[in-house]
Design a protein around this motif. Structure first.
Motif, PDB file in Angstrom:
ATOM      1  N   ILE A 217       0.835  -1.205   0.000  1.00 51.50           N
ATOM      2  CA  ILE A 217       0.000   0.000   0.000  1.00 51.50           C
ATOM      3  C   ILE A 217       0.865   1.247   0.000  1.00 51.50           C
ATOM      4  O   ILE A 217       0.585   2.220  -0.708  1.00 51.50           O
ATOM      5  CB  ILE A 217      -0.940  -0.014   1.210  1.00 51.50           C
ATOM      6  CG1 ILE A 217      -1.967  -1.134   1.069  1.00 51.50           C
ATOM      7  CG2 ILE A 217      -1.653   1.332   1.368  1.00 51.50           C
ATOM      8  CD1 ILE A 217      -2.794  -1.368   2.311  1.00 51.50           C
ATOM      9  N   LEU A 222      -0.774   7.243  -3.029  1.00 51.51           N
ATOM     10  CA  LEU A 222      -1.913   7.469  -2.145  1.00 51.51           C
ATOM     11  C   LEU A 222      -2.578   8.816  -2.367  1.00 51.51           C
ATOM     12  O   LEU A 222      -3.634   9.080  -1.788  1.00 51.51           O
ATOM     13  CB  LEU A 222      -1.473   7.344  -0.681  1.00 51.51           C
ATOM     14  CG  LEU A 222      -0.901   5.980  -0.277  1.00 51.51           C
ATOM     15  CD1 LEU A 222      -0.563   5.970   1.208  1.00 51.51           C
ATOM     16  CD2 LEU A 222      -1.864   4.857  -0.613  1.00 51.51           C
ATOM     17  N   THR A 227      -6.795   5.418  -6.099  1.00 57.84           N
ATOM     18  CA  THR A 227      -6.133   4.575  -5.102  1.00 57.84           C
ATOM     19  C   THR A 227      -6.965   4.500  -3.834  1.00 57.84           C
ATOM     20  O   THR A 227      -7.140   3.417  -3.251  1.00 57.84           O
ATOM     21  CB  THR A 227      -4.738   5.125  -4.779  1.00 57.84           C
ATOM     22  OG1 THR A 227      -3.956   5.203  -5.981  1.00 57.84           O
ATOM     23  CG2 THR A 227      -4.014   4.233  -3.780  1.00 57.84           C
ATOM     24  N   ALA A 228      -7.480   5.642  -3.399  1.00 57.89           N
ATOM     25  CA  ALA A 228      -8.317   5.660  -2.195  1.00 57.89           C
ATOM     26  C   ALA A 228      -9.556   4.802  -2.383  1.00 57.89           C
ATOM     27  O   ALA A 228      -9.942   4.022  -1.492  1.00 57.89           O
ATOM     28  CB  ALA A 228      -8.705   7.092  -1.845  1.00 57.89           C
ATOM     29  N   LEU A 231      -8.576   1.116  -2.322  1.00 58.65           N
ATOM     30  CA  LEU A 231      -8.290   0.631  -0.975  1.00 58.65           C
ATOM     31  C   LEU A 231      -9.580   0.375  -0.201  1.00 58.65           C
ATOM     32  O   LEU A 231      -9.718  -0.646   0.491  1.00 58.65           O
ATOM     33  CB  LEU A 231      -7.413   1.633  -0.228  1.00 58.65           C
ATOM     34  CG  LEU A 231      -5.972   1.771  -0.710  1.00 58.65           C
ATOM     35  CD1 LEU A 231      -5.255   2.855   0.088  1.00 58.65           C
ATOM     36  CD2 LEU A 231      -5.224   0.450  -0.589  1.00 58.65           C
ATOM     37  N   THR A 234     -11.272  -2.757  -1.816  1.00 52.42           N
ATOM     38  CA  THR A 234     -10.532  -3.986  -1.535  1.00 52.42           C
ATOM     39  C   THR A 234     -10.645  -4.374  -0.067  1.00 52.42           C
ATOM     40  O   THR A 234     -10.890  -5.545   0.267  1.00 52.42           O
ATOM     41  CB  THR A 234      -9.051  -3.816  -1.914  1.00 52.42           C
ATOM     42  OG1 THR A 234      -8.960  -3.463  -3.294  1.00 52.42           O
ATOM     43  CG2 THR A 234      -8.282  -5.103  -1.667  1.00 52.42           C
ATOM     44  N   GLY A 235     -10.471  -3.403   0.819  1.00 53.09           N
ATOM     45  CA  GLY A 235     -10.575  -3.691   2.238  1.00 53.09           C
ATOM     46  C   GLY A 235     -11.957  -4.182   2.627  1.00 53.09           C
ATOM     47  O   GLY A 235     -12.094  -5.116   3.425  1.00 53.09           O
ATOM     48  N   THR A 308      -7.003  -7.383   8.190  1.00 50.06           N
ATOM     49  CA  THR A 308      -6.316  -6.628   7.127  1.00 50.06           C
ATOM     50  C   THR A 308      -7.325  -5.808   6.335  1.00 50.06           C
ATOM     51  O   THR A 308      -7.078  -4.641   6.005  1.00 50.06           O
ATOM     52  CB  THR A 308      -5.564  -7.580   6.189  1.00 50.06           C
ATOM     53  OG1 THR A 308      -4.576  -8.309   6.920  1.00 50.06           O
ATOM     54  CG2 THR A 308      -4.869  -6.805   5.072  1.00 50.06           C
ATOM     55  N   VAL A 312      -7.275  -1.716   5.826  1.00 51.93           N
ATOM     56  CA  VAL A 312      -7.153  -1.134   4.481  1.00 51.93           C
ATOM     57  C   VAL A 312      -8.361  -0.259   4.167  1.00 51.93           C
ATOM     58  O   VAL A 312      -8.225   0.848   3.609  1.00 51.93           O
ATOM     59  CB  VAL A 312      -6.995  -2.255   3.439  1.00 51.93           C
ATOM     60  CG1 VAL A 312      -7.022  -1.682   2.022  1.00 51.93           C
ATOM     61  CG2 VAL A 312      -5.689  -3.012   3.662  1.00 51.93           C
ATOM     62  N   GLY A 316      -8.523   3.772   3.343  1.00 48.29           N
ATOM     63  CA  GLY A 316      -9.200   4.290   2.156  1.00 48.29           C
ATOM     64  C   GLY A 316     -10.225   5.349   2.496  1.00 48.29           C
ATOM     65  O   GLY A 316     -10.340   6.373   1.801  1.00 48.29           O
TER      66      GLY A 316
END
Length: 450
Positions: A217, A222, A227-228, A231, A234-235, A308, A312, A316
């Motif tokens: 990451i 970032l 990207t935010a 994240l 995905t998280g 995790t 993440v 985000g």
């Protein structure tokens, strides 16, 4: 004037251009990372200060929300910090010695602070800093790997270490010292290493899954909106997938866990606590079906995946909130929340140390709720005061000074001279946390506890 008149005369050095200010995107990025760490710090304080269960023996809201997740967030952000400190890219061979020295000194300094805190009351919390020190040592080879290989290593650790731990635990001696001290380390070195790596509350080998995720990451851009969003998405997928999978497997797992009680060292009530409240770093080995649960601090694949994911996703969210520009009222509200969180998150090593000492002192005479509120206000206020005055916590300043010195001693003189050259244009002037920037200017420190 002619062009010739504008040129510097022979022997005169051209005046260096002014250093460019840190772009707004990078300021928001750094604030969001610090705010995420600050939120995890408050979660850790809540877990330590408030009751684990209610009058009916059920997990309280603080346990349900923060237990396991706060510590995991700190571990993931430790990986982000390491990525920042190494220029957010794979370390080249030419910078190997200074980088390894800096990480080694950082690990030793954090370990020293952790072993000193080991003399506090272990009933309040298990000091995590010695475990973090081992994790930092284990990340040294990772910083030389390409990002895809770091990600693959994280996946392999998350899937493989719980299995290896399940096989190793019956052959290893369990922890007998909740908080490790200097004296215990010198008299029981092998047992201490085993506890820090495999059998303890925060087993470093298993927790390397968090560090790998953080390094990956931290190497991303970032400051980008995509990207935010990635994240956060995905998280969320990770956290939901872990919860759904655990719920589907729970009944089947219980059908095997209860009959295996005869082979377990846990009684019925301890088994219920393990399932509802979590473990002490590892899961029992009476049956392989223990690896199908996602209880906090059990180190199972689903526990690692879910915690995790929440870490993440939280990062985000913070990155997205930091980008809000309109409406003005909402932007001010976000700033009012993220600014004190970011200030506290930038000095977590100092605040964690103060929190641990306070919880073990005679000054902690408050009820759980009052004690939490007192520490909550103190942490946020102290963070703002430090940011407005000295700018860095004393322990952060100490660790930074030591790592700077180690990096400087092991950097060839020719490279040090190039680094100090002031001739930089505004187009290539580095910012904190970007390749070429001074890692000491990054207000990051990710040390905390459960």
């Amino acid at each position: 004037m002619t062009d010739q008149a504008l040129k510097p005369r022979a022997g005169e050095a051209a005046a260096p251009p002014p250093t460019a200010p840190v772009p707004a995107d990078d300021r928001r990025r750094i604030l969001a990372v610090d705010a995420t760490r600050g939120a995890a710090l408050l979660g850790m304080i809540a877990v330590h200060s408030l009751n684990d269960t209610d009058a009916l023996g059920q997990p309280t809201w603080s346990t349900t929300i923060f237990s396991g997740r706060a510590a995991a967030a700190f571990a993931v952000l430790t990986g982000v910090t390491i990525a920042f400190l190494t220029g957010r890219r794979r370390v080249r061979a030419s910078a190997a010695l200074p980088t390894m020295t800096a990480l080694l000194i950082r690990a030793l300094a954090i370990a020293a602070i952790g072993f000193a805190l080991g003399y506090t009351d272990a009933a309040t919390a298990t000091v995590i800093l010695p475990y973090y020190a081992v994790m930092l040592l284990l990340t040294i080879p990772l910083v030389f790997l390409p990002t895809w290989l770091v990600a693959f290593t994280g996946v392999a650790v998350a899937g493989g270490m719980p299995v290896l731990t399940h096989l190793w635990l019956p052959r290893l001696t369990g922890p007998t010292q909740p908080n490790l001290t200097f004296g215990w380390l010198f008299t029981h070195p092998l047992e201490s290493l085993t506890q820090l790596s495999i059998t303890g509350m925060y087993p470093a080998l298993t927790w390397m899954a968090y560090l790998c995720a953080g390094i990956v990451i931290g190497r991303l851009n970032l400051a980008r909106l995509r990207t935010a969003i990635a994240l956060l998405a995905t998280g969320t997928v990770f956290a939901v997938a872990a919860a759904v999978t655990a719920s589907r497997l729970s009944q089947l797992a219980l059908e095997h866990i209860w009959p295996a009680q005869y082979a377990s060292t846990l009684d019925e009530y301890e088994t219920l606590d393990m399932l509802n409240l979590g473990g002490d770093g590892t899961a029992p080995t009476s049956t392989w079906w223990w690896l199908a649960i996602d209880s906090p601090h059990t180190g199972t694949p689903l526990d690692l995946l879910g915690t995790t994911g929440t870490a993440v996703a939280l990062l985000g969210i913070m990155l997205l909130l930091a980008r809000i520009a309109r409406p003005t009222a909402l932007r001010w509200l976000v700033a009012a929340v993220q600014t004190p969180l970011g200030a506290a998150g930038s000095i977590t090593l100092t605040l964690y140390t103060l929190h641990t000492v306070f919880m073990s002192s005679s000054y902690d005479t408050y009820t759980p709720t009052t004690g939490f509120l007192v520490q909550l206000g103190g942490v946020l206020l102290l963070g703002l005061c430090v940011r407005a005055t000295i700018g860095k916590g004393p322990l952060e300043a100490l660790v930074t000074a030591l790592t700077r010195a180690g990096r400087r001693w092991t950097t060839p003189a020719s490279r040090r001279q190039r680094r100090t050259q002031p001739h930089r244009t505004s187009a290539n002037a580095p910012v904190a946390g970007q390749p070429g920037g001074d890692p000491a200017t990054i207000p990051v420190s990710s040390e905390a506890s459960r």
